[in-house]
Design an enzyme around this catalytic site. Structure first.
Site, short mmCIF file in Angstrom:
data_model
loop_
_atom_site.label_atom_id
_atom_site.label_comp_id
_atom_site.label_asym_id
_atom_site.label_seq_id
_atom_site.Cartn_x
_atom_site.Cartn_y
_atom_site.Cartn_z
N ALA A 83 -7.24 36.82 52.26
CA ALA A 83 -8.58 36.81 51.66
C ALA A 83 -8.59 35.89 50.45
CB ALA A 83 -9.01 38.22 51.29
N GLY A 99 -10.42 32.70 53.35
CA GLY A 99 -10.54 34.02 53.97
C GLY A 99 -11.70 34.83 53.43
N SER A 100 -11.88 34.83 52.11
CA SER A 100 -12.96 35.65 51.55
C SER A 100 -14.32 35.11 52.00
CB SER A 100 -12.86 35.71 50.03
OG SER A 100 -12.91 34.41 49.48
N ILE A 103 -14.59 19.15 59.19
CA ILE A 103 -14.94 18.09 60.14
C ILE A 103 -14.46 18.48 61.53
CG2 ILE A 103 -14.71 15.65 60.69
CD1 ILE A 103 -13.84 15.20 57.80
N GLY A 149 -9.35 21.42 39.53
CA GLY A 149 -9.09 22.22 40.73
C GLY A 149 -8.97 21.41 42.00
N LYS A 202 -0.93 17.24 59.12
CA LYS A 202 -2.18 16.99 59.86
C LYS A 202 -1.99 15.85 60.85
CE LYS A 202 -4.93 18.74 56.02
NZ LYS A 202 -5.51 18.35 54.73
#
Lengths: 438, 438
Positions: free
Chosen positions: B20, B24-25, B143, B194, B212
């Site tokens: 979460a 998740g949250s 995306i 951030g 990726k």
């Protein structure tokens, strides 16, 4: 995982192709040329059982074995596992696809005209028998936009789609923009180069874009969108002067398909419309050049997404068709029912009058004291607030006013433009364009 | 089609959420807030059965009912129809997903590190029980790129992917480019805002992008790509001077994930690599700013496609996760086996030495007669052909040479750079950058 090494080891699926035009002949060529690779990806050998055409001896873009061709579409369809329809037009495409679905085949089509007019009938027929209708190639050619809307964004809320979905009109507008050329002149050139058809109406008047807008809006808003609910305007009235004025104000003119979620008197609704609009030169859609397509999607959670690529072309569109054929084959092998049409939201589709946009209005007015005040009065009485005004002198007694409005309901804006046109001080309403993408 | 009006009329599917955090949250919040809408789209009521976390009382980005939280992931997983893994890291994520698959659940994950290292194990486990692993959120955030590669382009041959797939590094390079700022300075700022983590290694040294790249290459080339087969370089050595020089030559520096189909001595092979590269300012990837992501795909039939949007962010990534949850629910309802991993091509992955690119080499040399001839001789002896040379005077006795090479094999280029570095006339190899996207 056991990995068969050649297509011999796979279950065979019979694939029927209807139509061998620019896209169909490429699809047939790729099915034959990449048979082993496609089998590995689909988990099934895709056997091209035949190609139904009107004239077996017509010339084709791709060299294909003569024995594949037949004029008997019905016999070909019955007994096929996957039917690819690339004939175009409504009939016999519609009848053929219904026959295919009722015979238990999955169908792949690029026929936007058919889907926009008889889509619900086809989806219901597929639903009855648990088959699927795939149509990635029906909107924006090779650009994957159907699956992203149907699947990737299925857990999100699409707020707005703005698409450049017609290559012909983008080619024309782009050349008018870069060369200052005339609409008729560029159109003639586009016809010579094969970018526009002999009868260009479907493209330049926005009919093709409106069909694609209906498809995209249906998917995005889970709502059946009939073609006649799409507001449509073409680009044949766009002049070099309008493009020049747009440039001076930092805009480029693009033919946009706009699908938008709206709140109308507290009720969730949608608007679907096609028209030439002013787009800021800093917007990603402004840099879509030549005959390319792009679809800009704004969703509640995902934010802004853009999908860009070739919007047309035989081989490019064939790529999208073959992706669908592989999906159909996988479903056929895996079993289970197909993905049906999702129209459970069925939001009301509002007429253009409810849409909120900005207008850029260009007027020729008598160059005399009090004119600006009179024009401003008419705008204000109509509830239209002015954001910018540029006045230039045109001749001895004529001035040009370019008025950028604040956002207002389309109805208020168009009523106000009518009152301006009828006013004594206005000689001529030169142009009215909406601004999108702000 | 019968259209249930509320989620009460649908079959209920139990959804377990593991984790979460930022994503998740948001997923939990959207599942609860849009329950009716999601039920209509999935054809099943998605009941959030619980959220497994390490600390029930930790603060969350979204206000969620306390009774949903549990520290007992295993009990939550067993008996669930769909398990969403957003814990990150390898263990216990791996064990939890294997438990979920073996309990008959479909799984949704955004865990690129897990997929890049244990993907094959998960796909095989899913294959055994006929379940599916969905991971649209694992590459390029919101995306939609997984489905286009897996499905839309399944009938085409992908030739090359060039992706900006790490938002942090794009943010840093974009600010260095627009402000002329220093790497360390912008990184510190990105950490404050951030955009970058306290330990930025995974982002700035290209580890995240390499994971990726492995995922995208696996899908595009139907080949299992282990993480250690990905060549990886980061951006920490990029200086303002390099960016300035790139600009002067018409380039911008981007951290690219490149996945490419190659012909090596007649054998079809692939290369997967991550490094800062020079991209022409006219290339669509050059205009991907801030923390955005974009994936540029070149396919044999489809031509060039681009997918653009937010590459990270809790709510944006949640959109991709929920799209997968709806897909998983539809499959669960429809029956049939899921789509497995497609690794049937299993092409050899070649080391970086086989890659063909252009180099842009910047040297500091003694400013004396014969130096240019000596440098040109070393290049020519190494089989490297020169396309452009720019010479500038740096100081009393030092000149700077910026050499653009023609395309050559990486091995020849890097060997030649080594010989240049060892040569008497070269004082310093200032920078070596590859050019991509031409």
């Amino acid at each position: 995982m056991t990995q068969p090494q050649s297509s011999d080891e796979y279950r065979r699926l019979r694939v029927a192709l209807l139509g061998a035009g620019a896209v169909g002949s490429q699809v047939a060529g790729l099915l034959l040329r990449h048979a082993d690779e496609l089998a590995d990806r689909a988990g099934a050998a895709l056997e091209l059982a035949g190609i139904a055409v009107r004239d077996v001896d017509a010339p084709r873009d791709v060299d294909l074995p003569r024995e594949l061709f037949t004029t008997d579409a019905e016999s070909l369809i019955v007994g096929s596992d996957i039917v690819i329809e690339l004939m175009g037009g409504i009939e016999p495409a519609r009848e053929n696809l219904l026959l295919a679905l009722n015979s238990g085949a999955d169908v792949v089509t690029a026929n936007k005209a058919l889907l926009a007019t008889h889509g619900t009938e086809l989806f219901e027929a597929a639903d009855q028998v648990g088959a699927s209708v795939y149509y990635e190639a029906a909107a924006a050619g090779a650009i994957p936009i159907i699956r992203p809307l149907r699947d990737s964004l299925a857990g999100d809320r699409v707020e707005r789609i703005m698409g450049i979905v017609n290559g012909t009109t983008n080619y024309i507008l782009d050349r008018m923009d870069s060369e200052g050329a005339d609409f008729a002149e560029v159109l003639a050139d586009a016809q010579r180069l094969g970018y526009a058809e002999a009868d260009p109406t479907a493209d330049v008047e926005g009919f093709d874009a409106a069909q694609k807008a209906a498809l995209l809006a249906s998917l995005a808003f889970h709502t059946a969108v009939p073609l006649d609910a799409v507001h449509r305007e073409g680009i044949s009235e766009i002049t070099p002067a309008m493009i020049e004025e747009a440039r001076a104000a930092g805009f480029v003119i693009k033919l946009l398909a706009v699908c938008e979620r709206l709140d109308v008197d507290g009720a969730e609704s949608i608007s679907v419309r096609v028209y030439p609009a002013l787009v800021s030169r800093t917007h990603p859609l402004a840099s879509v050049h030549a005959a390319n397509n792009a679809v800009f999607v704004e969703a509640e959670a995902a934010g802004s997404l853009m999908f860009y690529g070739a919007g047309a072309g035989g081989i490019q569109t064939a790529s999208a068709v073959l992706g669908d054929v592989v999906s159909a084959a996988r479903r056929h092998i895996a079993g289970g029912v197909g993905v049906g049409e999702s129209t459970r939201a069925n939001l009301p589709i509002v007429p253009i009058g409810h849409v909120i946009t900005r207008y850029q209005i260009t007027l020729e007015v008598n160059d005399q004291p009090g004119v600006l005040a009179a024009v401003a009065g008419i705008l204000s009485d109509g509830g239209v607030s002015v954001a910018t005004v540029v006045q230039t002198v045109e001749g001895d007694s004529t001035a040009r006013l370019i008025i950028g409005t604040h956002r207002a309901a389309e109805q208020a804006l168009s009523d106000t433009v009518e009152r301006l046109a009828a006013s004594d001080v206005v000689e001529r309403v030169v142009s009215v364009l909406r601004v999108e993408g702000e």
